[in-house]
Motif scaffolding. Structure first.
Motif, PDB file in Angstrom:
ATOM      1  N   GLU A 101      -4.083 -11.197   0.848  1.00  0.00           N
ATOM      2  CA  GLU A 101      -4.374  -9.493   0.497  1.00  0.00           C
ATOM      3  C   GLU A 101      -2.990  -8.662   0.525  1.00  0.00           C
ATOM      4  OE1 GLU A 101      -6.874  -7.522  -0.602  1.00  0.00           O
ATOM      5  OE2 GLU A 101      -7.883  -9.697  -0.820  1.00  0.00           O
ATOM      6  N   LEU A 102      -2.586  -8.060  -0.546  1.00  0.00           N
ATOM      7  CA  LEU A 102      -1.341  -7.293  -0.456  1.00  0.00           C
ATOM      8  C   LEU A 102      -1.512  -6.080   0.228  1.00  0.00           C
ATOM      9  CD1 LEU A 102      -0.025  -7.866  -4.068  1.00  0.00           C
ATOM     10  CD2 LEU A 102       0.751  -8.824  -1.888  1.00  0.00           C
ATOM     11  N   ARG A 103      -2.656  -5.196   0.299  1.00  0.00           N
ATOM     12  CA  ARG A 103      -2.932  -4.159   1.084  1.00  0.00           C
ATOM     13  C   ARG A 103      -1.996  -3.155   0.299  1.00  0.00           C
ATOM     14  NH1 ARG A 103      -7.825  -5.375   2.501  1.00  0.00           N
ATOM     15  NH2 ARG A 103      -7.817  -7.091   3.950  1.00  0.00           N
ATOM     16  N   ASP A 104      -1.038  -2.705   1.139  1.00  0.00           N
ATOM     17  CA  ASP A 104      -0.009  -1.811   0.449  1.00  0.00           C
ATOM     18  C   ASP A 104       1.173  -2.306   0.130  1.00  0.00           C
ATOM     19  OD1 ASP A 104      -2.014   0.402   0.314  1.00  0.00           O
ATOM     20  OD2 ASP A 104      -1.390   0.868   2.384  1.00  0.00           O
ATOM     21  N   GLU A 105       1.369  -3.434   0.246  1.00  0.00           N
ATOM     22  CA  GLU A 105       2.453  -4.334  -0.201  1.00  0.00           C
ATOM     23  C   GLU A 105       2.537  -4.329  -1.813  1.00  0.00           C
ATOM     24  OE1 GLU A 105       2.793  -8.278   2.009  1.00  0.00           O
ATOM     25  OE2 GLU A 105       1.219  -7.631   3.079  1.00  0.00           O
ATOM     26  N   PRO A 106       4.047  -4.355  -2.072  1.00  0.00           N
ATOM     27  CA  PRO A 106       4.228  -4.542  -3.469  1.00  0.00           C
ATOM     28  C   PRO A 106       3.786  -5.870  -4.166  1.00  0.00           C
ATOM     29  CG  PRO A 106       6.410  -4.594  -2.424  1.00  0.00           C
ATOM     30  CD  PRO A 106       5.342  -4.324  -1.539  1.00  0.00           C
ATOM     31  N   GLU A 107       3.460  -5.986  -5.304  1.00  0.00           N
ATOM     32  CA  GLU A 107       3.188  -7.315  -6.116  1.00  0.00           C
ATOM     33  C   GLU A 107       4.570  -8.105  -5.789  1.00  0.00           C
ATOM     34  OE1 GLU A 107       1.879  -9.040 -10.490  1.00  0.00           O
ATOM     35  OE2 GLU A 107       2.148  -6.845 -10.156  1.00  0.00           O
TER      36      GLU A 107
END
Length: 176
Positions: free
Chosen positions: A75-81
């Motif tokens: 899960e990236l959550r708020d991380e960049p792609e």
């Protein structure tokens, strides 16, 4: 490990071609992995299943394993792609990685072009397109044009034009 992409507009037949190329490479003894870029949210997990509940509860990663396969969901959550280079280094070693999508990245690519799609060709504006698989002629393309249904010839071209992983990663670093 060598890397080459398939680029083209939606509806050009990239996935259809990939599903024909993978068995062709396997017949040749070439181990293949793929990376597919999605422009939208997607889910490999089924709502209500335990792994889905783990992700919904906030797990950063969920690894699902069985006697047939395993999958790691991150899960990236708020991380960049992640970009293509970051994804490539996460793959287990194989002979060839076929990348579907990432059409604006600088790695070597085969353009998949279908005239009925009504979209303009990509190759005039993209020097990283090393060949074209098409149902239309491109006499002034300046690069190899192969019939869209000639899977053995397309496989020959892809394997010959694929770049070593190190070169793809170095090129990506230069573009930063």
């Amino acid at each position: 490990m060598r890397v080459i992409g398939l680029a083209g507009w939606s509806g050009a037949g990239k996935t259809t071609l990939l599903t024909k190329l993978i068995p062709e490479f396997h017949r040749r003894g070439i181990m293949v992995s793929t990376i597919k870029h999605a422009h939208h949210a997607f889910d490999l997990d089924t709502p209500g299943k335990d792994s889905w509940a783990h992700r919904q509860a906030g797990a950063s990663e969920v690894l699902i394993s069985s006697a047939k396969r395993w999958a790691l969901l991150h899960e990236l959550r708020d991380e960049p792609e992640l970009g293509l280079p970051e994804l490539l280094v996460r793959l287990s070693p194989v002979d060839l990685v076929l990348v579907e999508g990432f059409k604006r990245d600088p790695h070597a690519k085969l353009e998949v072009y279908r005239a009925d799609n009504g979209k303009p060709p990509l190759h005039p504006d993209d020097s990283s397109i090393v060949a074209i698989a098409s149902d239309a002629p491109f006499p002034d393309a300046g690069r190899l044009v192969i019939g869209l249904d000639d899977v053995p010839a397309i496989a020959d071209c892809l394997f010959a034009k694929a770049q070593p992983l190190g070169a793809v990663l170095a090129r990506a670093k230069e573009d930063l």
